[in-house]
Design an enzyme around this catalytic site. Structure first.
Site, PDB file in Angstrom:
ATOM      1  N   ASP A 142     -29.181 -52.420  27.208  1.00  0.00           N
ATOM      2  CA  ASP A 142     -28.301 -52.066  26.099  1.00  0.00           C
ATOM      3  C   ASP A 142     -26.936 -52.673  26.351  1.00  0.00           C
ATOM      4  O   ASP A 142     -26.632 -53.127  27.463  1.00  0.00           O
ATOM      5  CB  ASP A 142     -28.198 -50.542  25.942  1.00  0.00           C
ATOM      6  CG  ASP A 142     -27.697 -50.114  24.555  1.00  0.00           C
ATOM      7  OD1 ASP A 142     -27.502 -50.995  23.679  1.00  0.00           O
ATOM      8  OD2 ASP A 142     -27.492 -48.902  24.345  1.00  0.00           O
ATOM      9  N   LYS A 143     -26.119 -52.706  25.283  1.00  0.00           N
ATOM     10  CA  LYS A 143     -24.715 -53.073  25.424  1.00  0.00           C
ATOM     11  C   LYS A 143     -23.884 -52.013  24.735  1.00  0.00           C
ATOM     12  O   LYS A 143     -24.365 -51.284  23.856  1.00  0.00           O
ATOM     13  CB  LYS A 143     -24.416 -54.465  24.861  1.00  0.00           C
ATOM     14  CG  LYS A 143     -24.773 -54.718  23.406  1.00  0.00           C
ATOM     15  CD  LYS A 143     -23.828 -54.187  22.352  1.00  0.00           C
ATOM     16  CE  LYS A 143     -22.445 -54.768  22.373  1.00  0.00           C
ATOM     17  NZ  LYS A 143     -21.654 -54.269  21.189  1.00  0.00           N
ATOM     18  N   HIS A 144     -22.646 -51.898  25.156  1.00  0.00           N
ATOM     19  CA  HIS A 144     -21.744 -50.921  24.542  1.00  0.00           C
ATOM     20  C   HIS A 144     -20.375 -51.548  24.441  1.00  0.00           C
ATOM     21  O   HIS A 144     -19.904 -52.192  25.377  1.00  0.00           O
ATOM     22  CB  HIS A 144     -21.670 -49.636  25.373  1.00  0.00           C
ATOM     23  CG  HIS A 144     -20.766 -48.603  24.757  1.00  0.00           C
ATOM     24  ND1 HIS A 144     -21.133 -47.847  23.669  1.00  0.00           N
ATOM     25  CD2 HIS A 144     -19.496 -48.220  25.073  1.00  0.00           C
ATOM     26  CE1 HIS A 144     -20.144 -47.028  23.342  1.00  0.00           C
ATOM     27  NE2 HIS A 144     -19.139 -47.245  24.182  1.00  0.00           N
ATOM     28  N   SER A 145     -19.751 -51.363  23.292  1.00  0.00           N
ATOM     29  CA  SER A 145     -18.387 -51.846  23.088  1.00  0.00           C
ATOM     30  C   SER A 145     -17.440 -50.659  23.053  1.00  0.00           C
ATOM     31  O   SER A 145     -17.780 -49.599  22.526  1.00  0.00           O
ATOM     32  CB  SER A 145     -18.302 -52.613  21.764  1.00  0.00           C
ATOM     33  OG  SER A 145     -16.957 -52.842  21.401  1.00  0.00           O
TER      34      SER A 145
ATOM     35  N   THR B  16     -21.100 -48.271  14.492  1.00  0.00           N
ATOM     36  CA  THR B  16     -22.388 -48.907  14.201  1.00  0.00           C
ATOM     37  C   THR B  16     -23.240 -48.040  13.276  1.00  0.00           C
ATOM     38  O   THR B  16     -23.906 -48.548  12.368  1.00  0.00           O
ATOM     39  CB  THR B  16     -23.134 -49.190  15.513  1.00  0.00           C
ATOM     40  OG1 THR B  16     -22.358 -50.105  16.290  1.00  0.00           O
ATOM     41  CG2 THR B  16     -24.494 -49.796  15.271  1.00  0.00           C
TER      42      THR B  16
ATOM     43  N   ARG C 184     -11.366 -32.526  24.802  1.00  0.00           N
ATOM     44  CA  ARG C 184     -10.429 -33.607  25.128  1.00  0.00           C
ATOM     45  C   ARG C 184      -9.666 -34.064  23.891  1.00  0.00           C
ATOM     46  O   ARG C 184      -8.477 -34.384  23.957  1.00  0.00           O
ATOM     47  CB  ARG C 184     -11.183 -34.797  25.736  1.00  0.00           C
ATOM     48  CG  ARG C 184     -11.702 -34.552  27.150  1.00  0.00           C
ATOM     49  CD  ARG C 184     -12.707 -35.620  27.548  1.00  0.00           C
ATOM     50  NE  ARG C 184     -12.124 -36.945  27.429  1.00  0.00           N
ATOM     51  CZ  ARG C 184     -12.808 -38.045  27.089  1.00  0.00           C
ATOM     52  NH1 ARG C 184     -14.099 -37.965  26.822  1.00  0.00           N
ATOM     53  NH2 ARG C 184     -12.205 -39.214  27.015  1.00  0.00           N
TER      54      ARG C 184
ATOM     55  N   SER D 165     -18.136 -40.076  29.662  1.00  0.00           N
ATOM     56  CA  SER D 165     -18.549 -39.859  28.282  1.00  0.00           C
ATOM     57  C   SER D 165     -19.440 -41.006  27.796  1.00  0.00           C
ATOM     58  O   SER D 165     -20.517 -40.786  27.230  1.00  0.00           O
ATOM     59  CB  SER D 165     -17.323 -39.732  27.375  1.00  0.00           C
ATOM     60  OG  SER D 165     -17.707 -39.516  26.038  1.00  0.00           O
TER      61      SER D 165
ATOM     62  N   LYS E   8     -24.220 -40.849  27.901  1.00  0.00           N
ATOM     63  CA  LYS E   8     -25.082 -41.133  26.751  1.00  0.00           C
ATOM     64  C   LYS E   8     -25.918 -42.383  26.990  1.00  0.00           C
ATOM     65  O   LYS E   8     -27.124 -42.406  26.708  1.00  0.00           O
ATOM     66  CB  LYS E   8     -24.237 -41.276  25.489  1.00  0.00           C
ATOM     67  CG  LYS E   8     -23.496 -39.999  25.089  1.00  0.00           C
ATOM     68  CD  LYS E   8     -22.825 -40.123  23.756  1.00  0.00           C
ATOM     69  CE  LYS E   8     -21.582 -40.963  23.781  1.00  0.00           C
ATOM     70  NZ  LYS E   8     -20.419 -40.284  24.342  1.00  0.00           N
ATOM     71  N   LYS E   9     -25.299 -43.440  27.486  1.00  0.00           N
ATOM     72  CA  LYS E   9     -26.025 -44.702  27.687  1.00  0.00           C
ATOM     73  C   LYS E   9     -27.116 -44.547  28.752  1.00  0.00           C
ATOM     74  O   LYS E   9     -28.228 -45.062  28.592  1.00  0.00           O
ATOM     75  CB  LYS E   9     -25.053 -45.828  28.078  1.00  0.00           C
ATOM     76  CG  LYS E   9     -24.226 -46.325  26.911  1.00  0.00           C
ATOM     77  CD  LYS E   9     -25.100 -46.994  25.858  1.00  0.00           C
ATOM     78  CE  LYS E   9     -24.410 -47.175  24.530  1.00  0.00           C
ATOM     79  NZ  LYS E   9     -25.311 -47.682  23.486  1.00  0.00           N
TER      80      LYS E   9
END
Length: 437
Positions: free
Chosen positions: A82-85, A122, A170, A185, A189-190
Site C-alpha cells: 500500500d501507499k499513504h500520502s 480519496t 487530539r 494514527s 490503520k495501515k
C-alpha cells in the site's frame, strides 16, 4: 497494574513508558477505563515530551491490535502493498496507482480516508462515482481482493477503534501535530491491512501539513522507523506540495483526470512522474522487481496495455459503481452549474504561494467539509490548472473554476488569484528525499 494518573505522570516527567503501560492506555481508550480528560492529558504529555522509537512502535501495534487485522496468509499469490500520502491538494495518486500495481502482480487493500482540512480525501473522490460504496466489511474486502487485485474503501469500524477515539480527543486538544501520535494514527490503520510493504508519500511545502523540510523529514523518519520496527518493509518519499498535483482539484473533476490518465487521454507529466516513482518503490519493496527501471517499465505497460484501466473499471463495478464508467463518464459524474475561466492579471512566470488557500477555496465552494457531517458537492473545484513555472500572458486562461453559483465562482476566482504570483522564481524539485531501505 498502574492507574491512569501514574502513566500520565511518567510521561509528564519525560520518562519512557513501558510496553505494558502503553498497552494499558490503548485498552483504556477502547474500554473507557481512561476518561477523555486522562487520555487528553497523556496526549499532551506525549506532544510535549515525545516518544522513543520503541514507545512509538508499541503504541502503533497496540492501536492496530485494538481491532481486527487482515490476514492474507495462503490466500494470495503476490505481495500485499500500500501507499499513504500525508495529504495535499489534487492528490488522486491512489486511484491511479492501485490498479497499476495490481496489474503488475501486487495486491493493494487500501483503507482510505475522507478530506481533512484543506486536503481532499480519496473516499470523497470515489464517492463522486454514483453507487460506489466505500463502506465494506472486512470479510467483503477479503473476498474481493484476490479477484480484483486492489480494493479502495473507507475505514471500517472493525479496524483500529482506539485510533478513532484518540484522534477525536487530539482534534480538540491541540495535540494533532505530535509526530509520534501522527505516526501511530497512520500506521495503526495501515498495518491492520496485513501489509508486506508500505510506501509513504510525505508532502512538504505551502500546500502540505508539513510546511518545512525538517518537519517532513522528522515525520518520514518516524514512520519508517516505526513501521520497520513493526515488521513491515517501509520507504518514505518526501515530495513537493508547492502547487496542486495534476490539473484538477475537486472530487468529480479528479475522477475525470484519473480516467483520462488510465485510458491515456492525458497524463500530466508531474503527476505521472510521482505515480511511477511511488509505484516503482512499492513493487521493489514487494520484491516483484529487482531494479527501478524494470519496475517503471512494468507500470508503463500496465497503462499502455489497458490492463490498469480494466482493473479500475472492474473494482468500480464490484463496489457498486457503473459498469461502463470508463466508456461513458459524462453519464455519471456530476457537473457544476457554473464554469468560468480564471485569467492571468499580468504577464510573467506562474507560481503558487498559498496552495493551502487553493484547497480551502475548494472547501468553500462546497467540495470539502467545515464540519464532519457536512454533505459535499462533488461537482465543484478547479480544472485545467496550469503548472507552476509556466510563462503566461496577461489575459491567458490559467485554470477554470466549477461552482454552484456565479457568486461562489467569483469568490473562488479571487481566492485562486490571491494564491498566485507572476514573478520568476526557482521551482522546487518534485522528489526531495528518500528515507528508508
Amino acid at each position: 497494574m498502574a492507574i491512569p494518573q501514574e502513566i500520565i505522570k511518567t510521561k509528564r516527567n519525560g520518562q519512557v513508558l513501558s510496553r505494558a503501560e502503553i498497552q494499558q492506555f490503548v485498552q483504556g481508550l477502547t474500554d473507557d477505563s481512561f476518561s477523555d480528560s486522562q487520555a487528553a492529558a497523556l496526549a499532551m504529555a506525549i506532544y510535549l515530551n515525545g516518544m522513543t522509537v520503541p514507545e512509538t512502535v508499541a503504541l502503533t501495534l497496540a492501536m492496530r491490535d485494538s481491532g481486527k487485522v487482515l490476514n492474507w496468509q495462503g490466500k494470495l499469490n503476490g505481495p500485499v502493498v500500500d501507499k499513504h500520502s500525508t495529504g495535499g491538494v489534487g492528490d488522486k495518486v491512489t486511484l491511479m496507482l492501485a490498479p497499476m500495481v495490481a496489474a503488475c502482480g501486487a495486491y493493494m487493500p487500501s483503507i482510505a480516508g475522507r478530506g481533512l482540512g484543506h486536503t481532499g480525501g480519496t473516499v470523497d473522490k470515489l464517492e463522486a462515482i454514483p453507487g460506489y460504496s466505500c463502506t465494506q466489511s472486512l470479510s467483503r474486502i477479503q473476498q474481493l481482493l484476490p479477484d480484483l487485485g486492489c480494493v479502495i474503501v473507507g475505514q471500517s469500524s472493525e479496524l483500529a477503534p482506539a485510533d478513532r477515539r484518540l484522534y477525536g480527543i487530539r482534534d480538540v486538544t491541540a495535540t494533532v501535530e505530535s509526530i509520534p501520535l501522527i505516526t501511530a494514527s497512520i500506521l495503526s490503520k495501515k498495518l491492520s491491512e496485513g501489509l508486506d510493504a508500505l510506501v509513504m508519500d510525505v508532502k512538504v511545502g505551502n500546500g502540505a501539513i508539513m510546511a518545512t523540510a525538517n518537519d517532513a523529514q522528522a515525520l518520514a523518519q518516524s514512520i519508517v522507523n516505526t513501521a520497520t520496527g513493526a515488521g513491515v518493509a517501509t520507504r518514505a518519499l518526501i515530495t513537493d506540495m508547492n502547487q496542486i498535483l495534476g490539473t484538477t482539484a475537486g472530487n468529480a473533476l479528479e475522477v475525470v483526470e484519473t480516467l483520462d490518465y488510465l485510458t491515456g487521454k492525458y497524463r500530466e507529466p508531474r503527476l505521472h512522474q510521482l505515480t511511477l516513482e511511488l509505484g516503482a518503490n512499492m513493487l521493489l519493496l514487494g520484491k516483484l522487481y529487482q531494479d527501478k527501471a524494470s519496475a517503471i517499465a512494468a507500470l508503463e505497460h500496465s497503462l499502455s496495455s489497458g490492463k490498469a484501466a480494466e482493473i479500475f473499471a472492474k473494482m468500480v463495478a464490484a463496489l457498486g459503481g457503473p459498469t461502463d464508467l470508463l466508456e461513458k463518464p459524462d453519464n455519471y459524474l456530476a457537473k457544476a452549474s457554473v464554469v468560468k475561466a480564471i485569467t492571468a492579471p499580468q504577464s510573467g512566470i506562474l507560481h503558487f504561494n498559498n496552495t493551502i488557500g487553493l484547497g480551502m477555496a475548494v472547501v468553500r465552494l462546497g467540495g470539502g467539509r467545515s464540519h464532519p457531517a457536512q454533505q459535499i458537492d462533488p461537482a465543484v473545484g478547479f480544472s485545467q490548472i496550469l503548472a507552476a513555472g509556466s510563462a503566461v500572458e496577461a489575459g491567458q486562461v490559467i485554470a477554470q473554476v466549477h461552482a454552484a453559483t456565479a457568486e461562489q465562482a467569483e469568490h473562488a476566482i479571487a481566492e485562486y488569484l490571491a494564491a498566485c504570483s507572476f514573478a520568476d522564481s526557482a521551482l522546487t524539485p518534485l522528489i526531495h528525499q528518500q528515507i528508508g531501505a
